[in-house]
Design an enzyme around this catalytic site. Structure first.
Site, PDB file in Angstrom:
ATOM      1  N   SER A 146       0.838  -1.204   0.000  1.00 59.32           N
ATOM      2  CA  SER A 146       0.000   0.000   0.000  1.00 59.32           C
ATOM      3  C   SER A 146       0.869   1.248   0.000  1.00 59.32           C
ATOM      4  CB  SER A 146      -0.868  -0.010   1.266  1.00 59.32           C
ATOM      5  OG  SER A 146      -1.486   1.230   1.459  1.00 59.32           O
ATOM      6  N   LYS A 174       2.500  -3.449   6.472  1.00 58.63           N
ATOM      7  CA  LYS A 174       2.796  -3.650   5.049  1.00 58.63           C
ATOM      8  C   LYS A 174       4.289  -3.488   4.786  1.00 58.63           C
ATOM      9  CE  LYS A 174      -1.249  -4.671   3.331  1.00 58.63           C
ATOM     10  NZ  LYS A 174      -1.462  -6.022   2.775  1.00 58.63           N
ATOM     11  N   TYR A 199      -1.270  -0.080   9.909  1.00 56.79           N
ATOM     12  CA  TYR A 199      -1.435  -0.761   8.622  1.00 56.79           C
ATOM     13  C   TYR A 199      -0.190  -0.567   7.744  1.00 56.79           C
ATOM     14  CZ  TYR A 199      -3.649  -1.947   4.121  1.00 56.79           C
ATOM     15  OH  TYR A 199      -3.973  -2.501   2.918  1.00 56.79           O
TER      16      TYR A 199
END
Lengths: 324, 324
Positions: free
Chosen positions: B122, B150, B146
């Site tokens: 991402s 990642k 998040y």
């Protein structure tokens, strides 16, 4: 003040334990409990209430049991070394990453708990190409499994610190020199052995050229970094809890010249040259020098030069004098 | 050619499955098996030999059972979204990091096996401060759980690819627009809903100013990225297997102007302004535009602009025409 040390049976862990026993306090509070953990139970220390336990952090039951006691400060030193992490990929990820994750997850699972976590990272988070002197904002780009695992752990500790779930500091330790004990098979072993063996009247082998340059701190300085990281105000760190630390920027030639000044030419004569291109190729990929502005401003201090590193070894390992 | 898709029940996973069924081949080979996995079993597809399974990758038994079949290509899409990863720290690490680690460890445990692993990363790996247009060598500095998870997964995939234990590509997907389906609570939801709802005759709310800028690709482009990543030669990637992908650099004003051109001013009139400073503050920390030189040179392609993104939605979701 309850302190947990993982990897407590290792060289740095043992010296840290002794330093804490000698201090009796941390962060201005009396040390009332010390939990020492390693894969093989550490020697129980004398002088403080302590528990010495055998535990493998990659076992899911280990970390929750240790964290249940809610230690105020955690020194997380447990790791397998870079050579082993490179050779045994599964074990490296299980111990160096899985163990750190298990510890962090156990901390997160406790309510209203935000311990200081001092994590030993490494300059192995940096991979080539690198500038001659590495600035604080050099982006980590690991090129080994060990460096990758350390960088992953740094990122997790940054994130959990941002959320107030723990209060972490990751210390990118310089290469420890002079490492006490026997010569080992690590590619970096010669940096210590070309000083340690001659200081004890033994011969040592130098596998690289004298202009090979690297970044060093003594075991005593490393323990000082750990204690300072436990006591410092972490507010000024902001979102980036990883620190490049002060050290001594020296070539192999600088090491040998310092040996001559401190211990005489007879010691220098005990170094035998036997170039090993495989070792030279490995160390060529390692960082040379740093400009650790941030850590210095935060009060971290290493030795002033290689002469002092040698004198620290004589004081701490050889009873203050050279053998006759 | 056996393919495994994790997160197969999600929006991208379902579209990828349909695209593979339509193609019938990948990397020049007939697709002979498709294993679809999600926490809730995906709908079994028609048209190819397929298994649709419920499995949670954060359960230690799941990944080994999936990898035992030695799929040739793995599309690893399973993840919880950024909002949930931020709110539920333990779950985010267990699924987004633990699930990826379990998958990688199961791959490493197989002898003589090096599957292509396409991992959806991402643009959340980047945190402020950021340049107006992000170059390929921008250092990742995640500021969310998040993004941290990642980035950690990217580093592990880089390292295992370097060792030849898997053949990984991490795709830093742009924000998907127009996301089909109902409006959701994600902070990014308005980027899609201000187009999707008016195109279907509904009203939508715009919570930010029209100069808010971001980086977009359609669901169709995302599926194209995944398939291209499965088929490409990974040799030119070198040690860094993470790619910033092409996208459409557009402001909210650009979105609205394109909506007017494609669907008329009646559609534009269905957008209601209601500024929400909380949403504006969140999106202010997100990347704006990229200059993805590397991915473009490697053959990755997105839409040419917001008009095309809207036309793709009309073709793929609205049967090729606007409702009367």
């Amino acid at each position: 003040m309850h302190i947990l040390i993982t990897g407590a049976a290792g060289m740095i862990g043992s010296k840290l334990t002794q330093a804490l026993i000698a201090r009796r306090t941390l962060r201005g509070q009396e040390i009332t409990g010390l939990t020492l953990v390693d894969v093989n139970a550490p020697t129980p220390p004398v002088g403080l209430p302590a528990a010495a336990l055998a535990a493998d952090l990659s076992d899911p039951a280990s970390a929750p049991a240790l964290i249940e006691q809610r230690p105020d400060v955690i020194f997380h030193l447990a790791a397998i070394v870079s050579g082993e992490a490179e050779a045994d990929t599964a074990k490296g990820y299980a111990v160096n990453l899985g163990g750190t994750m298990a510890l962090c997850e156990a901390i997160v699972a406790q309510d209203d708990y935000c311990p200081r976590l001092v994590h030993t990272s490494s300059i192995a988070v940096f991979g080539v190409p690198l500038p001659d002197v590495i600035p604080d904002d050099q982006p980590p780009r690991p090129l080994t499994s060990y460096g990758t695992q350390k960088r992953m752990a740094e990122l997790m500790i940054d994130d959990l610190s941002r959320k107030g779930l723990l209060d972490g500091v990751s210390l990118r330790l310089p290469t420890i020199c002079i490492r006490p004990g026997k010569p080992n098979a690590a590619a970096s072993g010669f940096y210590s052995s070309i000083l340690r063996e001659p200081l004890s009247g033994q011969t040592a082998t130098l596998p690289v050229s004298e202009d090979t340059r690297h970044w060093f701190a003594s075991p005593r300085a490393a323990v000082g970094f750990l204690i300072h990281a436990a006591e410092m105000d972490t507010g000024p760190l902001g979102q980036d809890r990883s620190l490049n630390l002060p050290g001594v920027d020296a070539t192999v030639g600088d090491e040998i010249a310092a040996l001559g000044r401190v211990a005489g030419e007879a010691a220098v004569a005990r170094i035998e040259r036997a170039e090993d291109p495989a070792v030279a190729a490995i160390v060529a990929g390692w960082p040379k020098g740093f400009d650790p502005v941030r850590a210095r401003a935060l009060g971290f201090e290493a030795e002033s030069g290689m002469d002092e590193i040698i004198r620290v070894h004589i004081e701490d390992e050889l009873g203050g004098k050279l053998p006759d």
